[in-house]
Scaffold this active site. Sequence first.
Site, PDB file in Angstrom:
ATOM      1  N   LYS A  78     -18.605  26.759 -60.982  1.00  0.00           N
ATOM      2  CA  LYS A  78     -17.714  27.810 -60.470  1.00  0.00           C
ATOM      3  C   LYS A  78     -18.534  29.039 -60.078  1.00  0.00           C
ATOM      4  CE  LYS A  78     -13.554  30.416 -61.795  1.00  0.00           C
ATOM      5  NZ  LYS A  78     -12.631  30.748 -62.905  1.00  0.00           N
ATOM      6  N   SER A 153      -7.801  29.981 -61.776  1.00  0.00           N
ATOM      7  CA  SER A 153      -8.690  30.412 -60.725  1.00  0.00           C
ATOM      8  C   SER A 153      -9.816  29.433 -60.414  1.00  0.00           C
ATOM      9  CB  SER A 153      -9.294  31.767 -61.103  1.00  0.00           C
ATOM     10  OG  SER A 153     -10.074  31.628 -62.273  1.00  0.00           O
ATOM     11  N   SER A 177      -7.327  29.418 -66.502  1.00  0.00           N
ATOM     12  CA  SER A 177      -8.009  29.019 -65.265  1.00  0.00           C
ATOM     13  C   SER A 177      -8.826  27.737 -65.309  1.00  0.00           C
ATOM     14  CB  SER A 177      -8.924  30.142 -64.789  1.00  0.00           C
ATOM     15  OG  SER A 177      -8.153  31.143 -64.212  1.00  0.00           O
TER      16      SER A 177
HETATM   17  N1  GLN Z   1      -4.201  33.256 -63.796  1.00  0.00           N
HETATM   18  C1  GLN Z   1      -4.654  34.134 -64.831  1.00  0.00           C
HETATM   19  C2  GLN Z   1      -5.041  35.456 -64.229  1.00  0.00           C
HETATM   20  O1  GLN Z   1      -4.836  35.613 -63.095  1.00  0.00           O
HETATM   21  C3  GLN Z   1      -5.778  33.523 -65.561  1.00  0.00           C
HETATM   22  C4  GLN Z   1      -7.053  33.647 -64.823  1.00  0.00           C
HETATM   23  C5  GLN Z   1      -8.194  33.055 -65.568  1.00  0.00           C
HETATM   24  O2  GLN Z   1      -8.012  32.363 -66.556  1.00  0.00           O
HETATM   25  N2  GLN Z   1      -9.379  33.403 -65.121  1.00  0.00           N
HETATM   26  O3  GLN Z   1      -5.543  36.316 -64.884  1.00  0.00           O
END
Ligand code: GLN
Length: 480
Positions: A78, A153, A177
């Site tokens: 990532k 994400s 994410s």
């Molecule tokens: N969707 C969540 C956010 O927008 C989690 C994101 C993540 O785990 N990096 O913060």
Amino acid sequence: MTASWTISSIRAALESKKLSARELTKDYFARNARRNSELNAFLALSPDLAFAQADRVDALVARGEPLPPLAGVPVAIKDVISTRGIPTTCGSRILENYRPAYDATAVSRLDAAGAIILGKTNCDEFAMGSSTENSAYGPTRNPVALDRVPGGSSGGSAAAVAAGLAVASLGTDTGGSIRQPGALCGIPAMMGTYGRVSRYGLIAFASSLDRIGPFAATVQDVASVLAVIAGRDSADSTCVPETVPNYAAELNRPVRGLRIGIPREYFGEGMDAEVRKKVEAGIKLLESLGCVPVELHMPHTDYAIATYYIVATAEASSNLARYDGVRYGLRVPGATLLDMYKKTRGRGFGAEVKRRIMLGTYALSSGYYDAYYLKAQKVRALIARDFVEAFQKVDAIVTPTSPSPAFRLGEKTADPLQMYLADIYTVTGSLAGVPGISVPCGKTPEGLPVGLQIFGPYFEELRVLQLAHAFEQAGGFSIA
Ligand code: GLN
């Protein structure tokens, strides 16, 4: 070439000399050339590094030396995880030309374990989002249904594995994410206990929540990658010294008799009917394996989204203060220093990142700190206590991973709150710090994957993996 390699099938093919790591690496770049323009799962490829790593593995095979645990395994990283000399953009314009001077610990451990690093995967900008649509470099498409999001994400890391463009990948999970894109793309995806995997070299979003973890086509492969990246690191003081079991070797232990908690708060309104059906069928499947369901009450669950979006934005606002146009990344010249800051941050960050910096700065500002940030920290402790108390009664907790299957591109982009609600079942475990996995649990009639989430007590990754593995085998859910 086989369509779906696993860590063990690669190892067998290398050892029997049916395949060289170089050939395999070539094949994965060819797959990439065929599919990535449509998926946008990868933002950058690292062929020089990959072929050098492949040649190292082939040399070991030629000399008849023992192979390290991930020998020849093509992996993707990532883009919020630092890779030396290879672009690391965090999905943001502000780091468009940034190349880190060092590798994250998780990356150097993959390298030392013989993995082949293919490149960097797309993600929501600074990992803020649930669909990968907040990337400055365009969204990733879900390989299972191209008009849909892969989740986020870590959407690029999930899509890369689901599409067969990598055998395993690393993602990060702050509020869901890793688990949510795993669920939406139909592959297992795991975060260990907070502190299990070093965060050194992970570009910070919310430091008290951020975790690195693996995606792969099977739970077994998830276990193998986690074992490589987990464990003490003197470069991260929050990384714990607990010994790391050989997860993959102990996966087959029976799950009969394990008490699985079903918290009623995770089965309320707002869940898609097909997701509910699949998860309920999944619980029946666990029962058929001898697990004993226990109804649970986790009273603070309702406050998790609000708590998460205060803690995470507060930490983000201070972590992202470093992008000032001076030290690294984008610099937009201005008439004065302040003007330069404003122009750089104004142009460098996307809308969601700006929204979070503003929310977080507000929550931390004097006069509001006690009402928001301090209060959120207290509620966080209550949410963690729900888990600790639950684990006095049960061995694991089973819930849906996401309230809906993959949604359409653009469906939630106009409404940030709708997007935040995609994390409703995942943020609790993030706030508590417990380990969690999403494991495939069948598909909706439209063919969209559904994920089952399993949480375990602190440092009981092995139990989580054993349950997920038994479930995957019994249901025939793996794509490999
Ligand atoms: N969707 C969540 C956010 O927008 C989690 C994101 C993540 O785990 N990096 O913060």
